[in-house]
Design an enzyme around this catalytic site. Structure first.
Site, mmCIF file in Angstrom:
data_model
loop_
_atom_site.group_PDB
_atom_site.id
_atom_site.type_symbol
_atom_site.label_atom_id
_atom_site.label_comp_id
_atom_site.label_asym_id
_atom_site.label_seq_id
_atom_site.Cartn_x
_atom_site.Cartn_y
_atom_site.Cartn_z
ATOM 1 N N ASN A 123 -39.213 -8.760 -54.206
ATOM 2 C CA ASN A 123 -39.798 -9.142 -55.496
ATOM 3 C C ASN A 123 -38.798 -9.796 -56.447
ATOM 4 O O ASN A 123 -37.619 -9.446 -56.421
ATOM 5 C CB ASN A 123 -40.404 -7.904 -56.164
ATOM 6 C CG ASN A 123 -41.793 -7.600 -55.638
ATOM 7 O OD1 ASN A 123 -42.575 -8.508 -55.394
ATOM 8 N ND2 ASN A 123 -42.091 -6.328 -55.456
ATOM 9 N N ASP A 126 -43.292 -14.280 -54.933
ATOM 10 C CA ASP A 126 -43.623 -15.711 -54.910
ATOM 11 C C ASP A 126 -42.396 -16.572 -55.203
ATOM 12 O O ASP A 126 -42.135 -17.572 -54.528
ATOM 13 C CB ASP A 126 -44.713 -16.014 -55.941
ATOM 14 C CG ASP A 126 -45.900 -15.087 -55.811
ATOM 15 O OD1 ASP A 126 -46.746 -15.342 -54.938
ATOM 16 O OD2 ASP A 126 -45.968 -14.103 -56.563
ATOM 17 N N ALA A 153 -55.852 -5.810 -51.003
ATOM 18 C CA ALA A 153 -56.204 -4.549 -50.350
ATOM 19 C C ALA A 153 -56.526 -3.482 -51.392
ATOM 20 O O ALA A 153 -57.466 -2.687 -51.221
ATOM 21 C CB ALA A 153 -55.056 -4.093 -49.451
ATOM 22 N N HIS A 178 -48.143 -12.369 -57.250
ATOM 23 C CA HIS A 178 -48.151 -10.958 -56.865
ATOM 24 C C HIS A 178 -47.612 -10.204 -58.076
ATOM 25 O O HIS A 178 -46.432 -9.895 -58.170
ATOM 26 C CB HIS A 178 -47.268 -10.730 -55.639
ATOM 27 C CG HIS A 178 -47.041 -9.273 -55.327
ATOM 28 N ND1 HIS A 178 -48.074 -8.369 -55.219
ATOM 29 C CD2 HIS A 178 -45.895 -8.566 -55.127
ATOM 30 C CE1 HIS A 178 -47.571 -7.173 -54.950
ATOM 31 N NE2 HIS A 178 -46.254 -7.272 -54.898
ATOM 32 N N THR A 231 -43.060 1.810 -54.469
ATOM 33 C CA THR A 231 -44.211 1.650 -53.578
ATOM 34 C C THR A 231 -43.708 1.127 -52.237
ATOM 35 O O THR A 231 -42.836 0.263 -52.205
ATOM 36 C CB THR A 231 -45.239 0.655 -54.150
ATOM 37 O OG1 THR A 231 -44.703 -0.676 -54.089
ATOM 38 C CG2 THR A 231 -45.568 0.976 -55.601
#
Length: 317
Positions: A123, A126, A153, A178, A231
């Site tokens: 991250n 993109d 999702a 994102h 995460t």
């Protein structure tokens, strides 16, 4: 002799990377795995830990800690390396540190002679996918961002909960960054083959419900980070699904990061859009006829990404 096995290299053996590897070995993604990390001891420890599953899992594989030299004959490289997102920090605020990290990784991979497909989840995804492709000069189709696969999702699960159906029965997707400026393309959403508008008309779900689902989907990472610090399971499974589509030439549609060259009126950077994935990476960007509101929101998301990419270029200049 025709090659009959697949080799996957992971760069970054943190929680995201190892969640991907754990999912991959359980589902028999490849026959050979190599782990690369700036912390070589961590890479070695993770390799040994995964080796302990070899006598139990059905499909044989090898796994070891390695170096960038191992990239030369790899079929697929998955990059998850980078500084993690801190509580309260946006993905785009990670840009300077992780752009410099990505530049170094890209240069090392390029020097190895690698000629396969790269999937990037670091991250801000993109922007770093764009940085990697620019630094390496690889064919833009062979560089794939994780994009909004995980975001989508999450949205599918949340909408499914509202309608009391299985998440796989919901086809609802998030486009763009994102992150916080992403767009829920509800005009293209279906549930069990029926447009979401039908469920709205029947009162089975409301506009407020859909807004809540989108908001929760894009805020989900913050909810998780606040509770447990990071995460990784969701993105790990998503990375395995993306990798499987590539290695098995599935020609499957995914919401991954692809480089726009005029599609959706945008150009010059990667972002989450629907594509067909195959053995060479993303093959075709599918251009949906979005609603006017979705088009405006997607443009706003792309404008934010482009501005941040300019900052990334300054950071690695």
């Amino acid at each position: 002799m025709k090659k009959t096995s697949n080799k996957v290299v992971l760069v970054g053996t943190g929680a995201v990377g190892m969640s991907f590897i754990y999912s991959a070995v359980n589902q028999g993604l490849a026959e050979e795995y190599v782990l690369i990390d700036v912390n070589t001891k961590a890479a070695e420890g993770n390799a040994i830990d995964i080796q302990d599953t070899m006598a139990v899992l059905d499909k044989p594989f090898t796994i070891k800690a390695g170096t960038y030299e191992d990239c030369k004959d790899a079929d697929l490289i998955v990059i998850t390396a980078g500084r993690p997102q801190r509580p309260g920090e946006t993905r785009l605020e990670l840009i300077a540190d992780n752009s410099r990290i990505m530049k170094g990784i890209a240069e090392a991979i390029k020097a190895s002679g690698f000629n396969g497909v790269t999937v990037i989840a670091s991250n801000p995804c993109d922007v770093l996918t764009t940085v990697y492709q620019q630094v390496t000069g690889y064919d833009e189709h062979s560089v794939v961002g994780a994009g909004t696969t995980l975001d989508s999702a999450r949205l599918r699960r949340l909408v499914a909960e509202k309608l009391n159906v299985a998440p796989k029965s919901v086809n609802a997707y998030i486009m763009g960054e994102h992150g916080d400026s992403s767009v829920a393309a509800y005009s293209k959403a279906t549930v069990m083959g029926q447009p979401i508008s039908k469920y709205l008309a029947e009162g089975k779900i409301t506009e407020a419900d859909l807004e809540e689902c989108w908001t929760r989907a894009i805020r989900m990472a913050y909810e998780i980070i606040e509770r447990k610090g990071a995460t990784y399971y969701g993105i790990g499974v998503c990375l395995n699904a993306i990798s499987s589509a590539i290695l098995r030439d599935e020609k499957t549609t995914f919401m991954v990061g692809a480089k726009l060259n005029g599609e959706y009126g945008q150009k010059g950077f990667y972002t989450g859009v629907p594509v067909i994935l195959g053995s060479k990476g993303w093959e075709t960007i599918i251009e949906w006829d979005l609603s006017d509101a979705e088009k405006a929101a997607f443009k706003k998301s792309c404008d934010a990404l482009d501005a941040t990419y300019q900052k990334a270029k300054e950071a690695i200049a």
